[in-house]
Design a protein around this motif. Structure first.
Motif, PDB file in Angstrom:
ATOM      1  N   ASN A  38      28.325  72.566  33.878  1.00  0.00           N
ATOM      2  CA  ASN A  38      28.326  72.063  32.989  1.00  0.00           C
ATOM      3  C   ASN A  38      28.772  72.901  31.322  1.00  0.00           C
ATOM      4  N   ASN A  39      27.957  74.097  31.892  1.00  0.00           N
ATOM      5  CA  ASN A  39      27.732  74.911  31.620  1.00  0.00           C
ATOM      6  C   ASN A  39      27.773  76.344  32.024  1.00  0.00           C
ATOM      7  N   CYS A  40      27.914  77.453  30.946  1.00  0.00           N
ATOM      8  CA  CYS A  40      27.985  79.110  31.844  1.00  0.00           C
ATOM      9  C   CYS A  40      26.439  79.117  33.079  1.00  0.00           C
ATOM     10  N   THR A  57      35.088  75.758  36.614  1.00  0.00           N
ATOM     11  CA  THR A  57      34.496  75.549  35.083  1.00  0.00           C
ATOM     12  C   THR A  57      33.658  76.508  34.625  1.00  0.00           C
ATOM     13  N   PHE A  61      31.733  75.182  28.554  1.00  0.00           N
ATOM     14  CA  PHE A  61      31.281  74.058  28.427  1.00  0.00           C
ATOM     15  C   PHE A  61      31.729  73.049  28.919  1.00  0.00           C
ATOM     16  N   LYS A  63      30.424  69.099  27.327  1.00  0.00           N
ATOM     17  CA  LYS A  63      29.347  67.898  26.979  1.00  0.00           C
ATOM     18  C   LYS A  63      29.191  66.839  28.256  1.00  0.00           C
ATOM     19  N   TYR A  67      31.027  65.322  31.605  1.00  0.00           N
ATOM     20  CA  TYR A  67      31.015  65.653  32.931  1.00  0.00           C
ATOM     21  C   TYR A  67      30.397  65.102  33.546  1.00  0.00           C
ATOM     22  N   GLN A 112      34.773  78.454  25.379  1.00  0.00           N
ATOM     23  CA  GLN A 112      33.887  78.750  24.356  1.00  0.00           C
ATOM     24  C   GLN A 112      33.806  80.487  24.723  1.00  0.00           C
ATOM     25  N   TRP A 140      23.953  70.418  36.497  1.00  0.00           N
ATOM     26  CA  TRP A 140      23.329  70.039  35.477  1.00  0.00           C
ATOM     27  C   TRP A 140      22.714  70.466  34.636  1.00  0.00           C
ATOM     28  N   ALA A 191      20.732  78.163  24.089  1.00  0.00           N
ATOM     29  CA  ALA A 191      20.114  78.339  25.450  1.00  0.00           C
ATOM     30  C   ALA A 191      19.642  79.843  26.473  1.00  0.00           C
TER      31      ALA A 191
END
Length: 216
Positions: A38-40, A57, A61, A63, A67, A112, A140, A191
């Motif tokens: 869901n993110n980096c 992915t 990201f 949300k 996700y 981003q 996740w 983060a």
């Protein structure tokens, strides 16, 4: 003197980091995993292990309320177009996956780490085509102060086409597939998992043994 010391410590940390990368790359036996994150975190794991990005992915990201839907319907969304979103005010491009029917929801993707939507879409399509459907992993990082905890229970119980893990910021009862970071106190939306632990070359992310996770 302070600037010299800071510069020296940064160089030392960088050397330690390269030693750490060498160590975990030797331990890793899974050379072509697809990590849907869901993110980096997924992208950082790929980088640390020196692996090719076999996932869309990366550098973005999603949300939490999107996700899980994305993971459950990954094959479906792989056939859908993604368009630029103009009504969300961000300093970076934002895209939206357009479903082919009314039975699936739109999924918003926040790019981003991309300079333009064209670049983000090109990488998105390119990496979607690289997915290794026989070697899937779902990661996740869940912020339980921002989203309904029922989502993480739904993820924990969901039948996904691969192995899954929830990266949590505190112990949450009755969650089977999870790991808890030590760096979060009030679960602030920052983060912290990417922050370095002193000059060791390791980040808080490295508390999670992702090599064993991928090798199993």
């Amino acid at each position: 003197m302070k600037k010299i010391l800071v510069k020296f410590l940064k160089k030392l940390r960088a050397k330690n980091e390269m030693r750490y990368f060498s160590k975990i790359r030797k331990k890793n036996n899974n050379l072509n995993p697809t990590i849907i994150c869901n993110n980096c975190i997924g992208g950082v794991i790929y980088h640390n292990l020196g692996l090719k990005f076999l996932s869309p992915t990366v550098n973005l990201f999603v949300k939490s309320d999107d996700y899980l839907t994305f993971c459950k319907n990954l094959k479906y969304y792989s056939s859908c177009d993604i368009v630029q979103v103009a009504d969300i005010d961000r300093e970076y491009p934002v895209g939206r996956i357009v479903p082919l029917d009314h039975n699936h929801k739109e999924i918003t993707i926040f790019f981003q780490h991309y300079k333009s939507f064209d670049e983000a879409k090109r990488k998105w399509v390119e990496r979607f085509q690289r997915i290794n459907w026989d070697n899937m992993f779902f990661i996740w990082e869940f912020y339980d102060t921002l989203y309904d905890n029922q989502l993480l229970y739904d993820f924990d119980q969901a039948e996904l086409p691969g192995k899954k893990i929830l990266l949590l910021h505190r112990e949450i009862p009755d969650v089977k597939n999870s790991f808890v970071f030590s760096c979060y106190k009030e679960d602030l939306p920052t983060a912290k998992a990417f922050e370095y632990k002193g000059i060791s070359g390791k980040r808080y992310l490295d508390e999670f043994d992702y090599v064993s996770f991928l090798n199993t």
